[in-house]
Design a protein around this motif. Structure first.
Motif, PDB file in Angstrom:
ATOM      1  N   SER A   1      -7.570  -1.986   8.205  1.00  0.00           N
ATOM      2  CA  SER A   1      -6.590  -1.688   9.248  1.00  0.00           C
ATOM      3  C   SER A   1      -6.329  -2.922  10.113  1.00  0.00           C
ATOM      4  O   SER A   1      -5.183  -3.237  10.448  1.00  0.00           O
ATOM      5  CB  SER A   1      -7.086  -0.535  10.124  1.00  0.00           C
ATOM      6  OG  SER A   1      -6.210  -0.317  11.199  1.00  0.00           O
TER       7      SER A   1
ATOM      8  N   GLN B   1       1.655   4.255  -2.822  1.00  0.00           N
ATOM      9  CA  GLN B   1       1.365   5.605  -2.342  1.00  0.00           C
ATOM     10  C   GLN B   1      -0.137   5.827  -2.132  1.00  0.00           C
ATOM     11  O   GLN B   1      -0.711   6.813  -2.579  1.00  0.00           O
ATOM     12  CB  GLN B   1       1.948   6.661  -3.294  1.00  0.00           C
ATOM     13  CG  GLN B   1       3.454   6.573  -3.378  1.00  0.00           C
ATOM     14  CD  GLN B   1       4.053   7.604  -4.312  1.00  0.00           C
ATOM     15  OE1 GLN B   1       3.396   8.106  -5.217  1.00  0.00           O
ATOM     16  NE2 GLN B   1       5.327   7.920  -4.079  1.00  0.00           N
TER      17      GLN B   1
ATOM     18  N   ARG C   1      -7.352   4.562   3.807  1.00  0.00           N
ATOM     19  CA  ARG C   1      -8.715   4.886   3.369  1.00  0.00           C
ATOM     20  C   ARG C   1      -8.867   4.730   1.857  1.00  0.00           C
ATOM     21  O   ARG C   1      -9.853   4.175   1.376  1.00  0.00           O
ATOM     22  CB  ARG C   1      -9.080   6.305   3.789  1.00  0.00           C
ATOM     23  CG  ARG C   1     -10.516   6.665   3.548  1.00  0.00           C
ATOM     24  CD  ARG C   1     -10.864   8.038   4.113  1.00  0.00           C
ATOM     25  NE  ARG C   1     -10.471   8.209   5.502  1.00  0.00           N
ATOM     26  CZ  ARG C   1     -11.218   7.857   6.558  1.00  0.00           C
ATOM     27  NH1 ARG C   1     -12.391   7.305   6.352  1.00  0.00           N
ATOM     28  NH2 ARG C   1     -10.811   8.051   7.778  1.00  0.00           N
ATOM     29  N   GLN C   2      -7.869   5.184   1.096  1.00  0.00           N
ATOM     30  CA  GLN C   2      -7.931   5.069  -0.366  1.00  0.00           C
ATOM     31  C   GLN C   2      -7.964   3.602  -0.802  1.00  0.00           C
ATOM     32  O   GLN C   2      -8.734   3.232  -1.682  1.00  0.00           O
ATOM     33  CB  GLN C   2      -6.730   5.771  -1.016  1.00  0.00           C
ATOM     34  CG  GLN C   2      -6.774   7.275  -0.945  1.00  0.00           C
ATOM     35  CD  GLN C   2      -5.467   7.900  -1.395  1.00  0.00           C
ATOM     36  OE1 GLN C   2      -4.375   7.412  -1.077  1.00  0.00           O
ATOM     37  NE2 GLN C   2      -5.571   9.000  -2.141  1.00  0.00           N
TER      38      GLN C   2
ATOM     39  N   SER D   1      -3.281   5.806   0.802  1.00  0.00           N
ATOM     40  CA  SER D   1      -3.616   5.826   2.218  1.00  0.00           C
ATOM     41  C   SER D   1      -4.455   4.583   2.512  1.00  0.00           C
ATOM     42  O   SER D   1      -4.982   3.938   1.603  1.00  0.00           O
ATOM     43  CB  SER D   1      -4.410   7.088   2.567  1.00  0.00           C
ATOM     44  OG  SER D   1      -5.707   7.014   2.002  1.00  0.00           O
TER      45      SER D   1
ATOM     46  N   ARG E   1       0.840  -1.207   0.000  1.00  0.00           N
ATOM     47  CA  ARG E   1       0.000   0.000   0.000  1.00  0.00           C
ATOM     48  C   ARG E   1       0.870   1.250   0.000  1.00  0.00           C
ATOM     49  O   ARG E   1       0.636   2.191  -0.766  1.00  0.00           O
ATOM     50  CB  ARG E   1      -0.925  -0.005   1.224  1.00  0.00           C
ATOM     51  CG  ARG E   1      -1.799   1.233   1.328  1.00  0.00           C
ATOM     52  CD  ARG E   1      -2.755   1.177   2.499  1.00  0.00           C
ATOM     53  NE  ARG E   1      -2.134   0.992   3.795  1.00  0.00           N
ATOM     54  CZ  ARG E   1      -1.531   1.959   4.490  1.00  0.00           C
ATOM     55  NH1 ARG E   1      -1.434   3.179   3.996  1.00  0.00           N
ATOM     56  NH2 ARG E   1      -1.016   1.701   5.682  1.00  0.00           N
ATOM     57  N   ARG E   2       1.903   1.238   0.810  1.00  0.00           N
ATOM     58  CA  ARG E   2       2.802   2.404   0.878  1.00  0.00           C
ATOM     59  C   ARG E   2       3.588   2.571  -0.425  1.00  0.00           C
ATOM     60  O   ARG E   2       3.783   3.692  -0.882  1.00  0.00           O
ATOM     61  CB  ARG E   2       3.741   2.272   2.074  1.00  0.00           C
ATOM     62  CG  ARG E   2       2.999   2.471   3.378  1.00  0.00           C
ATOM     63  CD  ARG E   2       3.888   2.329   4.575  1.00  0.00           C
ATOM     64  NE  ARG E   2       3.144   2.615   5.805  1.00  0.00           N
ATOM     65  CZ  ARG E   2       3.536   2.259   7.001  1.00  0.00           C
ATOM     66  NH1 ARG E   2       4.682   1.618   7.167  1.00  0.00           N
ATOM     67  NH2 ARG E   2       2.811   2.558   8.057  1.00  0.00           N
TER      68      ARG E   2
ATOM     69  N   ASN F   1     -12.591   0.782   6.075  1.00  0.00           N
ATOM     70  CA  ASN F   1     -11.296   1.264   6.547  1.00  0.00           C
ATOM     71  C   ASN F   1     -10.853   0.525   7.823  1.00  0.00           C
ATOM     72  O   ASN F   1      -9.723   0.042   7.897  1.00  0.00           O
ATOM     73  CB  ASN F   1     -11.389   2.783   6.755  1.00  0.00           C
ATOM     74  CG  ASN F   1     -10.067   3.416   7.069  1.00  0.00           C
ATOM     75  OD1 ASN F   1      -9.051   3.058   6.498  1.00  0.00           O
ATOM     76  ND2 ASN F   1     -10.084   4.381   7.980  1.00  0.00           N
TER      77      ASN F   1
END
Length: 139
Positions: free
Chosen positions: A39, A21, A25-26, A23, A17-18, A35
């Protein structure tokens, strides 16, 4: 059977995910999951279904198979397939016991050759697939 390795899966998802790029939520929106649920998956608190993993993989534009392997799902399916294959061979009334054992030996040798062997022995427990005292047939 393989167990779900949710800790390592969550870390991998967070890393992907990082890298993308995005978030949290995205990614949750793109994958169609909540969300908080995403998480919890990332933190290793939830075990996502194959369907959820497929949605997340699509959103991250990575292979769903990669996530299945990370989650331990793919190995579990392969083990189940192996058990089912063995059961079908052993249940076939048109084969005699020797033929069944030979087929299982061949099946296991192919799995071993392809690196998927589970080293499950057949027959009398000595792993050679024979009944221990039968002479090989010359047919």
């Amino acid at each position: 059977m393989a167990s779900l390795n949710v800790g390592s899966l969550g870390e991998y998802l967070r890393e992907q995910r990082r890298t993308a790029q995005l978030s949290l939520r995205q990614l949750a929106d793109a994958a169609g999951v909540s969300n908080p649920y995403l998480s919890q998956i990332e933190r290793g608190l939830r075990k996502p279904s194959a369907e959820v993993l497929q949605q997340v993989a699509k959103a991250l534009r990575i292979s769903a198979e990669t996530l299945y392997v990370r989650a331990g799902i793919l190995d579990a399916e392969r083990e189940r397939d192996e058990v089912e294959t063995r059961a079908v061979i052993l249940a076939d009334p048109s084969l005699n016991e020797r033929q069944k054992q030979v087929l299982l030996q061949i099946y296991e040798s192919f799995r071993h050759e392809n690196g998927t062997s589970t080293s499950t022995s057949t027959g009398d427990g000595d792993g050679d697939g024979t009944d221990g005292d039968a002479e090989p047939s010359s047919k």
